[in-house]
Design a protein around this motif. Structure first.
Motif, mmCIF file in Angstrom:
data_model
loop_
_atom_site.group_PDB
_atom_site.id
_atom_site.type_symbol
_atom_site.label_atom_id
_atom_site.label_comp_id
_atom_site.label_asym_id
_atom_site.label_seq_id
_atom_site.Cartn_x
_atom_site.Cartn_y
_atom_site.Cartn_z
ATOM 1 N N ASN A 1 53.919 29.856 60.158
ATOM 2 C CA ASN A 1 53.085 29.106 61.099
ATOM 3 C C ASN A 1 53.447 29.537 62.505
ATOM 4 O OD1 ASN A 1 51.229 27.309 62.030
ATOM 5 N ND2 ASN A 1 52.522 25.514 61.809
ATOM 6 N N ASN B 1 38.289 29.606 58.233
ATOM 7 C CA ASN B 1 39.581 30.247 57.989
ATOM 8 C C ASN B 1 39.495 31.294 56.889
ATOM 9 O OD1 ASN B 1 41.456 28.960 59.879
ATOM 10 N ND2 ASN B 1 40.808 27.100 58.840
ATOM 11 N N LYS C 1 38.099 34.366 58.548
ATOM 12 C CA LYS C 1 39.137 35.060 59.317
ATOM 13 C C LYS C 1 40.042 35.867 58.396
ATOM 14 C CE LYS C 1 39.331 31.843 63.203
ATOM 15 N NZ LYS C 1 40.162 30.914 63.984
ATOM 16 N N GLY D 1 49.185 38.104 58.484
ATOM 17 C CA GLY D 1 48.848 37.090 59.466
ATOM 18 C C GLY D 1 49.945 36.873 60.490
ATOM 19 N N GLY E 1 43.758 32.503 61.748
ATOM 20 C CA GLY E 1 43.314 31.415 60.879
ATOM 21 C C GLY E 1 44.513 30.781 60.205
ATOM 22 N N LYS E 2 44.261 29.818 59.342
ATOM 23 C CA LYS E 2 45.387 29.085 58.744
ATOM 24 C C LYS E 2 45.970 29.776 57.515
ATOM 25 C CE LYS E 2 42.991 25.799 55.739
ATOM 26 N NZ LYS E 2 42.804 24.392 55.444
ATOM 27 N N PHE E 3 45.252 30.733 56.932
ATOM 28 C CA PHE E 3 45.778 31.446 55.770
ATOM 29 C C PHE E 3 46.596 32.633 56.248
ATOM 30 C CE2 PHE E 3 41.667 29.706 54.078
ATOM 31 C CZ PHE E 3 42.247 28.684 53.356
ATOM 32 N N ARG E 4 47.859 32.365 56.547
ATOM 33 C CA ARG E 4 48.755 33.406 57.051
ATOM 34 C C ARG E 4 50.167 33.069 56.626
ATOM 35 N NH1 ARG E 4 47.476 30.487 62.153
ATOM 36 N NH2 ARG E 4 49.369 29.422 62.769
ATOM 37 N N LYS F 1 47.648 31.187 71.841
ATOM 38 C CA LYS F 1 47.614 30.072 70.887
ATOM 39 C C LYS F 1 46.194 29.907 70.381
ATOM 40 C CE LYS F 1 51.555 27.742 72.643
ATOM 41 N NZ LYS F 1 52.201 26.598 73.174
ATOM 42 N N GLU F 2 46.098 29.432 69.159
ATOM 43 C CA GLU F 2 44.770 29.218 68.572
ATOM 44 C C GLU F 2 44.090 28.050 69.206
ATOM 45 O OE1 GLU F 2 43.667 29.721 64.412
ATOM 46 O OE2 GLU F 2 45.777 30.148 64.151
ATOM 47 N N ARG G 1 53.361 30.764 66.197
ATOM 48 C CA ARG G 1 52.518 30.595 67.379
ATOM 49 C C ARG G 1 53.074 31.545 68.411
ATOM 50 N NH1 ARG G 1 47.942 27.389 67.325
ATOM 51 N NH2 ARG G 1 48.290 25.665 65.938
#
Length: 132
Positions: free
Chosen positions: A125, A3, A6, A63, A119-122, A131-132, A127
Motif C-alpha cells: 500500500n 481499479n 487500471k 504496482g 489502483g488498489k490492486f497492487r 498520491k492517488e 504511497r
C-alpha cells in the motif's frame, strides 16, 4: 471496475514491454548502442534500456512506483523512437496507420498509467511520488 481497468492497463503495457527488455538482456544491447550512435546520442544511454524495459515494467506489473515506472517506460520509448524512427514520425503505412503507431501507443499508455496511478490492486500500500 475502475481499479480493474487500471490493473489491466498496467499489466498490458508492462507485460508487452518486458519481453523487449529480456531479449536485449539475452542478446546484448549492441543494436541499441549502434542506433544511438547513428542518431548522434551518447552510447552510454543504451544501458538505460535495462531500466526502462526490465526494471520499470516489473515494478509496474507489481504496482510499485507505478507512476515513476510509467514515466521511465515513456521516456525509454521516446528515446528509442527518436533514435530509430525519427525519419518516420509523420509517415504512414500503406494501410493508413502511422509507421510509429505502436511506439506512440506505448508512450501514451505508459503516460496514462503515470497519471492515473496503480489502483488498489497492487503489491503493498505504498504511497509516494504522487498520491492517488
Amino acid at each position: 471496475m475502475e481499479n480493474l481497468g487500471k490493473l489491466l492497463l498496467r499489466v498490458s503495457v508492462a507485460g508487452l514491454m518486458l519481453p523487449h527488455g529480456i531479449h536485449k538482456l539475452m542478446n546484448g544491447i549492441g543494436g541499441v548502442k549502434y542506433l544511438l550512435g547513428q542518431a548522434g546520442m551518447p552510447q552510454f544511454l543504451s544501458y538505460g534500456v535495462y531500466i526502462g524495459e526490465i526494471v520499470a515494467p516489473i515494478l509496474m506489473i507489481l504496482g510499485l512506483y507505478t507512476r515513476v515506472s510509467g514515466l521511465l517506460i515513456s521516456f525509454t520509448i521516446l528515446v528509442a523512437t527518436a533514435a530509430a524512427h525519427a525519419h518516420e514520425i509523420f509517415k504512414f503505412t500503406e494501410y493508413g496507420g502511422l509507421v510509429i503507431e505502436l511506439n506512440a501507443l506505448y508512450i501514451f499508455a505508459a503516460l496514462a498509467v503515470a497519471l492515473i496511478g496503480p489502483g488498489k490492486f497492487r503489491l503493498g500500500n505504498q504511497r509516494g511520488f504522487w498520491k492517488e
